[in-house]
Scaffold this motif. Structure first.
Motif, mmCIF file in Angstrom:
data_model
loop_
_atom_site.group_PDB
_atom_site.id
_atom_site.type_symbol
_atom_site.label_atom_id
_atom_site.label_comp_id
_atom_site.label_asym_id
_atom_site.label_seq_id
_atom_site.Cartn_x
_atom_site.Cartn_y
_atom_site.Cartn_z
ATOM 1 N N ALA A 1 1.120 -1.339 -0.041
ATOM 2 C CA ALA A 1 0.058 0.019 -0.022
ATOM 3 C C ALA A 1 1.017 1.081 -0.016
ATOM 4 C CB ALA A 1 -1.452 0.075 1.352
ATOM 5 N N ILE A 2 2.121 0.994 0.715
ATOM 6 C CA ILE A 2 2.596 2.331 0.504
ATOM 7 C C ILE A 2 3.857 2.835 -0.207
ATOM 8 C CG2 ILE A 2 4.971 3.227 2.107
ATOM 9 C CD1 ILE A 2 4.326 1.901 4.192
ATOM 10 N N ALA A 3 4.187 1.381 -1.174
ATOM 11 C CA ALA A 3 4.638 2.045 -2.320
ATOM 12 C C ALA A 3 3.584 2.234 -3.485
ATOM 13 C CB ALA A 3 5.135 -0.002 -3.116
ATOM 14 N N LYS A 4 2.824 1.707 -3.674
ATOM 15 C CA LYS A 4 1.696 1.986 -4.637
ATOM 16 C C LYS A 4 1.091 4.022 -4.423
ATOM 17 C CE LYS A 4 -0.888 -2.086 -6.094
ATOM 18 N NZ LYS A 4 -2.071 -2.732 -5.848
ATOM 19 N N ALA A 5 1.085 3.936 -3.451
ATOM 20 C CA ALA A 5 1.045 5.362 -2.807
ATOM 21 C C ALA A 5 2.324 6.157 -3.403
ATOM 22 C CB ALA A 5 0.810 5.360 -1.472
ATOM 23 N N TRP A 6 3.042 6.151 -3.601
ATOM 24 C CA TRP A 6 4.258 6.268 -3.786
ATOM 25 C C TRP A 6 4.170 6.211 -4.819
ATOM 26 C CZ3 TRP A 6 8.424 9.606 -3.188
ATOM 27 C CH2 TRP A 6 9.393 9.771 -3.891
ATOM 28 N N GLN A 7 4.063 5.134 -6.062
ATOM 29 C CA GLN A 7 3.686 5.373 -7.311
ATOM 30 C C GLN A 7 3.613 6.037 -7.783
ATOM 31 O OE1 GLN A 7 6.545 3.657 -8.732
ATOM 32 N NE2 GLN A 7 5.678 4.574 -10.674
ATOM 33 N N SER A 8 2.003 6.066 -7.403
ATOM 34 C CA SER A 8 0.768 7.056 -7.658
ATOM 35 C C SER A 8 1.136 8.655 -7.635
ATOM 36 C CB SER A 8 -0.945 6.611 -7.069
ATOM 37 O OG SER A 8 -1.073 7.916 -7.836
ATOM 38 N N LYS A 9 1.609 8.754 -6.613
ATOM 39 C CA LYS A 9 2.792 10.232 -5.971
ATOM 40 C C LYS A 9 3.384 11.137 -7.491
ATOM 41 C CE LYS A 9 3.245 12.291 -1.974
ATOM 42 N NZ LYS A 9 3.638 12.591 -1.342
ATOM 43 N N ASP B 1 -0.729 1.348 -9.734
ATOM 44 C CA ASP B 1 -2.219 0.146 -9.830
ATOM 45 C C ASP B 1 -2.152 -0.559 -9.744
ATOM 46 O OD1 ASP B 1 -3.371 3.007 -9.910
ATOM 47 O OD2 ASP B 1 -4.244 2.559 -11.873
ATOM 48 N N ASP B 2 -1.457 -2.096 -10.490
ATOM 49 C CA ASP B 2 -1.069 -3.364 -10.667
ATOM 50 C C ASP B 2 0.620 -3.816 -10.385
ATOM 51 O OD1 ASP B 2 -4.210 -3.425 -11.015
ATOM 52 O OD2 ASP B 2 -3.598 -2.468 -13.677
#
Length: 243
Positions: free
Chosen positions: A75-83, A156-157
């Motif tokens: 979850a942390i990694a996905k939030a970072w990648q989205s940013k 996202d994926d």
């Protein structure tokens, strides 16, 4: 009269070539690794954005990847990648049409040098963004590119590769996993191993044997599938530290 011998071997010919001059001043004979003005401006932009957005690395901080076993790391990694994606820093080497930045090689080096100073959790996406997505760019239909590539870039994926097998190891010519046509789809039977991160991945590219009658290095087909496909069983390989 006997014709004169002519030795045209590279070794002999090389002796007649003038040697490079060593009379240049020392400072002109050294590589200059300093940033150009354009590179310095890019580095300043990278530093400013990371300082304002990236998790700091230092005493008392922990890498978000350490929380992988508890499921928090993803979850942390996905939030970072989205940013990263929203700010235009995701998948810097990708074409802009797929969500990248089309950065130059030196810009990628600069980014790597600067982001290394922070606890940026990008390890979740290395396989998907570095191998799976470029494969889709080269071979997938336009519809599948539109469906998958920006989701990979945005985090996202998460994608993984399903190649190695218990008997064959990393020798693709020895794989036994088979794929057989079933209408518009495929039925896959077999086992893969060493698929790091399989338990939190969304998709995978998989090497299968589709023609067992030809030489073992032929008759292979790469497919991709969702890791939530019915029939897929994911088993952990526990390391001595519990990971």
């Amino acid at each position: 009269m006997r014709a004169p011998l002519v030795d045209s071997t590279p070794a002999r010919a090389a002796r007649t070539r003038p040697r490079p001059s060593t009379s240049l001043p020392f400072e002109r004979r050294c590589m200059n690794f300093d940033d150009t003005p354009e590179e310095a401006a890019f580095r300043a932009e990278v530093r400013a954005w990371l300082a304002a957005n990236a998790p700091a690395k230092g005493e008392g901080t922990t890498n978000p990847l350490a929380n992988l076993a508890e499921g928090e790391g993803g979850a942390i990694a996905k939030a970072w990648q989205s940013k990263l994606f929203d700010a235009g820093w995701a998948c810097m080497w990708w074409p802009k049409a797929y969500g990248g930045r089309e950065a130059t090689p030196i810009q990628r080096v600069i980014w790597s040098q600067e982001v290394e100073k922070y606890n940026a959790p990008d390890g979740f996406f290395i396989i998907g963004q570095g191998m799976c997505a470029p494969t889709l760019m080269a071979f997938a239909s336009d519809a599948d590119k539109d469906r998958h590539l920006k989701r990979i870039a945005r985090g996202d994926d998460i994608w993984r590769q399903l190649c190695s097998e218990p008997v064959a190891g990393s020798d693709l010519a020895g794989i036994r996993t088979r794929a057989e046509r079933d209408g518009d789809g495929w039925v896959i039977n077999g086992q893969k191993i060493w698929t790091s991160g399989a338990h939190y991945s969304d998709y995978g590219i998989i090497i299968t044997r589709t023609d067992p009658t030809v030489a073992t290095h032929k008759g292979l087909t790469m497919l991709w599938l969702t890791m939530k496909t019915p029939g897929i069983e994911i088993r952990p390989i526990r390391q001595i530290n519990g990971d």
